[in-house]
Write an enzyme that holds these catalytic residues in place. Structure first.
Site, PDB file in Angstrom:
ATOM      1  N   ASP A 117      44.647  39.636  45.731  1.00 46.24           N
ATOM      2  CA  ASP A 117      45.688  40.424  46.389  1.00 46.24           C
ATOM      3  C   ASP A 117      45.224  41.788  46.858  1.00 46.24           C
ATOM      4  O   ASP A 117      45.826  42.388  47.736  1.00 46.24           O
ATOM      5  CB  ASP A 117      46.821  40.687  45.374  1.00 46.24           C
ATOM      6  CG  ASP A 117      47.794  39.540  45.297  1.00 46.24           C
ATOM      7  OD1 ASP A 117      47.947  38.822  46.290  1.00 46.24           O
ATOM      8  OD2 ASP A 117      48.404  39.374  44.221  1.00 46.24           O
TER       9      ASP A 117
HETATM   10  O1  IFM Z   1      45.971  35.954  42.739  1.00 44.73           O
HETATM   11  C1  IFM Z   1      46.664  37.090  42.295  1.00 44.73           C
HETATM   12  C2  IFM Z   1      47.962  36.630  41.714  1.00 44.73           C
HETATM   13  O2  IFM Z   1      48.726  35.981  42.694  1.00 44.73           O
HETATM   14  C3  IFM Z   1      48.745  37.768  41.114  1.00 44.73           C
HETATM   15  N1  IFM Z   1      47.928  38.516  40.187  1.00 44.73           N
HETATM   16  C4  IFM Z   1      46.667  38.990  40.706  1.00 44.73           C
HETATM   17  C5  IFM Z   1      45.844  37.857  41.286  1.00 44.73           C
HETATM   18  C6  IFM Z   1      44.543  38.399  41.881  1.00 44.73           C
HETATM   19  O3  IFM Z   1      44.785  39.416  42.789  1.00 44.73           O
END
Ligand code: IFM
Length: 847
Positions: free
Chosen positions: A538
């Site tokens: 993200d």
């Molecule tokens: O992949 C994401 C997830 O959707 C939410 N927590 C952080 C992860 C990595 O950024």
């Protein structure tokens, strides 16, 4: 240092010191009613949606840390001294079993005694906290009966002293005014709308946050009450300047019968108890919610009479039922049975006790919590914003498809409903409205394919592919957040789609197919998929036109899954070639454009500069694309080994694999949010637990069982129990991240419970290390274990049958099944074809 131990026969984790490094929590409730409870009874409750139907107020990041909870106070009416059997909020000195005072820091405490024999047993769906103070023993059992919208607190109190104990017992909850956002922000309104009153033994919380809200709470006790408080200010005293540590009502020995009309509605009962020497008493509190108006549309009810006598009678009947000690025992047995049933579908016995504890109990339990709450409501997710994550929910299904296949089916179809016609999808959705929010993430839609494939392999239910599912409406779009990390413009790649009056529908298969098409159509200069706002990571927010190598590998895997799915379904045969070709084409592109010499690049930025390359001064190697190059088959043998060796050499630490190295030392607009974190935290080079098991899977694909297991153990929470002072998060569940070696708190965990680490570690352990893998044709047996393991057993319910699998490893190998016998008969491949007879079958395997 440890703070507790695993009691596996009871399926409980037993905390023996209340002052854990962080609140160590549990989730109560298996359906709509959810109650989070810490080892000192902190926490909150909600019904269905923690944002719109929050029952109890909780203050995140409070001082002290864990405030708002399900508190009881017990006051000795002879001495005036009082305590909480859960240690908080009264915060007595603690005495452990060796009579050593552990926290001497208490200032100005008139209380002369110490709380002793403290124990918190977090079980599956229940928590029991017991302790002793001033010669009074108490034990509180908290749980939510199956299928009910209420929680029960059962207090068992005993007076082992030789004289009569005259006690006052106080309960305390603070009500949230339902809308958790308004409750914590819009005080000009919320301080004037709260309503709570008491009738006989029952306190009613009837705040009407919005005219459409059809909910109220009740909080009742089995005892005749002496007095009550419904207004926080009156309970605390001194116009609310006192704290929960010593509320005026408790200090004084009685409540003031306050009613809440505005300010802060609470529920507190005061009960007077007289316990003879040796006498034990059970007192039950029931906290629940109900609709105000019976859900009978034809019945016109005057809203001002919402608590009419008919409704109250209904509530009282329910309260009485759940105050009955026999019913409570029966409900607790039912709850235990529910969890035993779920967990019994996959049970293991390996030479590694920590792995057994995790897979047989806690990892499965954690997976089920992620089914319910995605990344929505925990002690670290405030339950007010994120909703159910699309990619998260898809991946979570990998951890519980064998336990609740019907619910997974429904979840997959719900997720498909927030997909747009062009194949991309909303990033999140509300569990209540099923409406989506946010968009423009490059990986989301591909995870739906992996979730669906896994579900069909588990169940054999190809029929799900024919289910007609509507696409999401374009009008619902809300742009992804643009933070301070300089995303001046988020391009909407769906701009070419015209809005239509009719909501179009298509089969689930068509949804999956469009997911592939979307990724293929949205590629960049090198032919790799566009990264868009972000991919799985993200916080890697690259420039416009940036391309993701990780999504490229995920795309190849998704194509291969589509191909296998169609082959197994035996239809749409002409499309098999399409997916095969797309996978081949992307494989070539990745190998040609993204190989960096010893590992795969992470991405290309919009200006064509590589990300995650030896050419970079920071962030030279990222974890995510490396295992996926192997899982998807993009990297062939030599390159695959080299890739995973680079992971081992560059990224592995004693606490797990970090996400990248070297960490970013400052903010880079072209990398985005990732570089806002200090080195070693979160996406900036912490040990991110979710992608760690991808490396385990990749190592198993390569047949390197020792290394796979080393990775598994490095982040396994159960194995951290003896160094809980370092890990800090609960030793029974995975956390999202562990501080990396660049950080002074190296090894410290954060954000426990709701994380993709749960499902992926479960998957890696059961399907790849133990190698019991559901597939279209049956159960595939293909373990990849540490060489020193001599044998292990697995009980696995698959489709209707139960398999007792014993794997022997006489030649000390990691991988390579030599022989399989099914009910004594040798088979020629590694697949156990389902019998479908609902019986037990014995499988003998030799590596
Ligand atoms: O992949 C994401 C997830 O959707 C939410 N927590 C952080 C992860 C990595 O950024």
């Amino acid at each position: 240092m440890r703070f507790g131990y695993f009691d596996n026969p009871s399926k409980e984790y037993v905390i023996t010191q209340p002052n854990t490094p962080l609140p160590w929590i549990n989730y109560l409730g298996c359906d709509e009613y959810c109650a989070l409870i810490s080892n000192t009874a902190g926490g909150y409750s909600f019904l269905g949606d923690p944002r719109d139907q929050r029952i109890l107020r909780y203050r995140y990041d409070n001082i002290p840390f864990d405030r708002g909870g399900r508190y009881l106070y017990i006051r000795d009416d002879d001495s005036g001294e009082f305590f909480s059997p859960t240690w908080q909020p009264t915060n007595q000195k603690i005495q452990n079993s060796k009579s050593k005072i552990l926290n001497k820091s208490k200032f100005s405490n008139s209380k002369s005694q110490t709380i002793s024999n403290y124990e918190c047993r977090h079980g599956l769906g229940y928590t029991i906290i017991s302790s002793e103070y001033g010669g009074i023993e108490s034990k509180i059992t908290y749980f939510v009966p199956l299928g009910e919208n209420l929680e029960i607190w059962r207090l068992e109190i005993r007076n082992p002293r030789s004289e009569i104990a005259k006690l006052s017992l106080f309960s305390f909850v603070e009500f949230c005014l339902w809308d958790a956002v308004g409750d914590s922000s819009n005080f000009q309104r919320t301080w004037s709308i709260g309503k709570a009153h008491c009738e006989e033994n029952t306190i009613y919380h009837t705040t009407l946050y919005n005219s459409w809200m059809n909910i109220f709470a009740y909080f009742s006790t089995s005892e005749k009450i002496h007095s009550f408080d419904c207004q926080r200010r009156d309970f605390l005293g001194n116009y609310g300047y006192n704290s929960l540590e010593a509320p005026l009502a408790v200090v004084r020995g009685n409540c003031s019968n306050s009613v809440a009309i505005g300010w802060a509605p609470i529920g507190s009962h005061c009960v007077k108890l007289k316990l003879e020497p040796g006498e034990k008493k059970t007192i039950v509190f029931v906290l629940g919610v109900s609709n105000k108006i019976p859900n009978n549309k034809s019945q016109k009810t005057n809203k001002s009479q919402i608590l009419n006598s008919k409704l109250k009678n209904k509530i009282h009947k329910k309260i009485r039922k759940f105050q009955d000690p026999k019913i409570i025992e029966k409900e607790l047995r039912k709850l235990r049975g529910y969890w035993d049933d779920n967990l019994s579908r996959l049970q293991i016995e390996t030479p590694d006790q920590d792995m057994n504890t995790s897979i047989n109990i806690w990892n499965s339990y954690q997976c089920m919590q992620t089914f319910n709450w995605s990344r929505y409501a925990s002690y670290y997710e405030a339950g007010i914003g994120r909703g159910m994550g699309f990619r998260d929910s898809c991946q979570d299904t990998l951890g519980f498809a064998h336990m609740i296949p019907d619910k997974v089916r429904a979840r997959i179809l719900d997720l498909a409903r927030v997909q747009f016609e062009d194949g991309s999808c909303h990033h999140q959705y509300s569990p209540i409205t099923k409406k989506g929010t946010l968009y423009n993430y490059s990986d989301d839609q591909l995870w739906l394919i992996l979730a669906t494939a896994n579900y069909i392999k588990e169940t054999g239910d190809f029929g799900i592919l024919d289910e007609e599912v509507a696409f999401a409406k374009r009008q619902e779009l809300v742009p992804a957040p643009i933070g301070h990390y300089n995303k001046s413009e988020i391009r909407d790649p769906r701009s070419e789609i015209k809005s239509k009056k009719q909501i179009p529908k298509a089969s689930l298969y068509e949804h999956l197919s469009r997911a592939i098409d979307y990724t293929w159509k949205h590629r960049g200069k090198h032919g790799l998929p566009l990264s868009l706002f972000s991919d799985w990571n993200d916080c890697l927010n690259l420039d416009e036109g940036a391309e993701s190598v990780f999504v490229a590998c995920l795309f190849v895997e998704a194509c291969r899954e589509m191909e296998k799915m169609l082959r197994a379904a035996g239809n749409k045969l002409h499309e098999i070639a399409k997916y095969h070709k797309l996978a081949e084409k992307m494989t070539k592109i990745v190998n040609a454009k993204a190989w960096d010499g010893k590992w795969f690049k992470r991405a290309y930025n919009g200006d064509g500069k590589p990300v995650g390359s030896k050419k970079c001064s920071e962030g030279k190697i990222f974890l995510e694309p490396q295992p996926w190059a192997i899982i998807s088959g993009v990297a062939k043998r030599k390159r695959a080994k080299q890739t995973m060796d680079s992971v081992f050499v560059k990224l592995f630490t004693k606490y797990g694999i970090r996400l990248l190295t070297p960490a970013f030392q400052r903010y880079y607009p072209e990398y985005g949010e990732i570089s806002t974190y200090p080195p070693g935290l979160k996406e900036n080079a912490s040990i991110f637990c979710h992608p760690n098991p991808w490396a385990i899977v990749a190592e198993c694909v390569l047949g390197r069982g020792d290394r796979a297991f080393e990775y598994y153990k490095a982040i396994l929470p159960v194995s951290q129990n003896n160094q809980a002072h370092i890990r800090k998060t609960e030793p029974y569940v995975y956390c999202q991240m562990v501080a990396g070696p660049n950080h002074p708190d190296f090894g410290e965990g954060k954000n426990s419970w709701l994380t993709g680490s749960a499902a992926w570690n479960y998957m890696a352990a059961t399907q790849f290390i133990l190698g019991i893998k559901p597939d279209y044709e049956g159960l595939v047996i293909d373990p990849c274990v540490p060489k020193k393991w001599k044998s292990f057993t697995v009980k696995r319910v698959f489709r209707k049958d139960t398999y007792f699998i014993k794997v022997n490893n006489p030649k000390a190998k990691s991988k390579g099944v030599k022989l399989i016998r099914v009910d004594g008969r040798k088979i020629n491949n590694r697949v156990i074809t389902p019998f479908g007879d609902g019986r037990e079958h014995i499988i003998e395997v030799e590596i």
